[in-house]
Design a protein around this motif. Structure first.
Motif, PDB file in Angstrom:
ATOM      1  N   ASN A  20       0.810  -1.224   0.000  1.00  0.00           N
ATOM      2  CA  ASN A  20       0.000   0.000   0.000  1.00  0.00           C
ATOM      3  C   ASN A  20       0.842   1.273   0.000  1.00  0.00           C
ATOM      4  O   ASN A  20       0.287   2.372   0.059  1.00  0.00           O
ATOM      5  N   MET A  21       2.169   1.140  -0.097  1.00  0.00           N
ATOM      6  CA  MET A  21       3.051   2.300  -0.047  1.00  0.00           C
ATOM      7  C   MET A  21       2.779   3.279  -1.185  1.00  0.00           C
ATOM      8  O   MET A  21       3.081   4.471  -1.075  1.00  0.00           O
ATOM      9  N   LEU A  22       2.203   2.803  -2.254  1.00  0.00           N
ATOM     10  CA  LEU A  22       1.868   3.673  -3.385  1.00  0.00           C
ATOM     11  C   LEU A  22       0.986   4.838  -2.951  1.00  0.00           C
ATOM     12  O   LEU A  22       1.041   5.924  -3.541  1.00  0.00           O
ATOM     13  N   SER A  23       0.190   4.637  -1.911  1.00  0.00           N
ATOM     14  CA  SER A  23      -0.723   5.691  -1.467  1.00  0.00           C
ATOM     15  C   SER A  23       0.019   6.914  -0.943  1.00  0.00           C
ATOM     16  O   SER A  23      -0.511   8.032  -0.989  1.00  0.00           O
ATOM     17  N   VAL A  24       1.248   6.741  -0.469  1.00  0.00           N
ATOM     18  CA  VAL A  24       2.000   7.866   0.095  1.00  0.00           C
ATOM     19  C   VAL A  24       2.432   8.855  -0.992  1.00  0.00           C
ATOM     20  O   VAL A  24       2.071  10.039  -0.939  1.00  0.00           O
ATOM     21  N   ILE A  72      -6.849  12.248   3.036  1.00  0.00           N
ATOM     22  CA  ILE A  72      -5.477  12.385   2.551  1.00  0.00           C
ATOM     23  C   ILE A  72      -4.590  13.009   3.620  1.00  0.00           C
ATOM     24  O   ILE A  72      -3.466  12.563   3.869  1.00  0.00           O
ATOM     25  N   LEU A  73      -5.098  14.053   4.284  1.00  0.00           N
ATOM     26  CA  LEU A  73      -4.329  14.732   5.324  1.00  0.00           C
ATOM     27  C   LEU A  73      -4.000  13.798   6.481  1.00  0.00           C
ATOM     28  O   LEU A  73      -2.870  13.790   6.995  1.00  0.00           O
ATOM     29  N   THR A  77      -0.402  12.587   7.687  1.00  0.00           N
ATOM     30  CA  THR A  77      -0.034  12.879   9.077  1.00  0.00           C
ATOM     31  C   THR A  77       0.683  11.681   9.696  1.00  0.00           C
ATOM     32  O   THR A  77       1.647  11.833  10.451  1.00  0.00           O
ATOM     33  N   SER A  78       0.243  10.487   9.348  1.00  0.00           N
ATOM     34  CA  SER A  78       0.864   9.281   9.896  1.00  0.00           C
ATOM     35  C   SER A  78       2.293   9.099   9.382  1.00  0.00           C
ATOM     36  O   SER A  78       3.068   8.335   9.960  1.00  0.00           O
ATOM     37  N   TYR A  79       2.647   9.818   8.305  1.00  0.00           N
ATOM     38  CA  TYR A  79       4.012   9.768   7.784  1.00  0.00           C
ATOM     39  C   TYR A  79       4.788  11.055   8.084  1.00  0.00           C
ATOM     40  O   TYR A  79       5.838  11.301   7.509  1.00  0.00           O
TER      41      TYR A  79
END
Length: 240
Positions: A20-24, A72-73, A77-79
């Motif tokens: 799921n890293m693509l979402s970042v 999205i925010l 935020t988690s990253y």
């Protein structure tokens, strides 16, 4: 190492996160396209804003979906890109400000930031090439970018001034802050009279070196013709 149920659980979570890293990067791309960092920064105030408040700044004509923006925010935020603040008067009202990471996406006085770097890396032409990376292993003569777009990357870019412009701005947005930090401590240019920056793009780094080291009599910015053709002219700098 002996496998345990705990290690299996951790491995399963890790692979799911990788998938799921693509979402970042795609979410970063979205907030840059929406100009969210500059909307929050507002000249340096960095005042926490709700998703709805941000939306009114990035879409002043109205419309948009604050709930989708908030998703999205919260994910970014988690990253560590945004900081989330809960209003004491309304615990359900989440507000967002920029972290030190998020500030890297704010446009500075020279019109630069890492935002262009985000956009440059996620252009449609590059995104089409990524699913073909495995073919470069199967056939080393196969270039993913060529298979996706019909010609090598630099040839393709050279025919499209808007892509060259974005790449030049992206490189400057990343390299200028690093060069500022390096020049504070590095003294290796002492005694040099002619300096060539190979792959110097817009020439910003060379300009900064020349300003800090007046002993350098000639600076040459060397890059592809289509790159240096639109590079700004700096005193004592040649482009080739």
């Amino acid at each position: 190492m002996e496998e345990t149920m705990e290690t299996r659980h951790r491995a399963r979570l890790a692979i799911v996160e990788l998938v799921n890293m693509l979402s970042v990067p795609m979410s970063l791309n979205a907030i840059v396209r929406l100009n969210v960092p500059d909307a929050i920064w507002q000249g340096g105030t960095n005042t926490p804003l709700t998703a709805s408040q941000i939306l009114t700044k990035v879409l002043p004509s109205g419309g948009g979906d604050a709930e989708n923006l908030q998703r999205i925010l919260r994910m970014l935020t988690s990253y560590g890109v945004f900081a989330e603040v809960l209003d004491d008067t309304d615990r359900a009202e989440r507000k967002y400000s920029l972290t030190e990471i998020g500030k890297m996406l704010v446009t500075d006085a020279d019109g630069l930031s890492c935002a262009s770097y985000v956009l440059q890396h996620h252009q449609d032409e590059l995104m089409k090439a990524w699913p073909l990376v495995h073919e470069a292993v199967v056939d080393p003569k196969s270039e993913p970018f060529v298979k996706a777009n019909g010609e090598p990357a630099y040839t393709y870019y050279g025919k499209r001034p808007e892509m060259i412009g974005l790449m030049r701005k992206a490189m400057s947005g990343v390299s200028v802050p690093f060069m500022k930090a390096m020049l504070e401590a590095y003294s290796g240019f002492d005694g040099i009279q002619r300096l060539v920056d190979v792959g110097g793009s817009a020439g910003h780094c060379l300009r900064m070196i020349l300003q800090k080291n007046p002993n350098i009599r000639e600076g040459i910015n060397f890059d592809l013709p289509e790159v240096v053709a639109k590079a700004p002219n700096f005193p004592d700098t040649m482009t080739r």
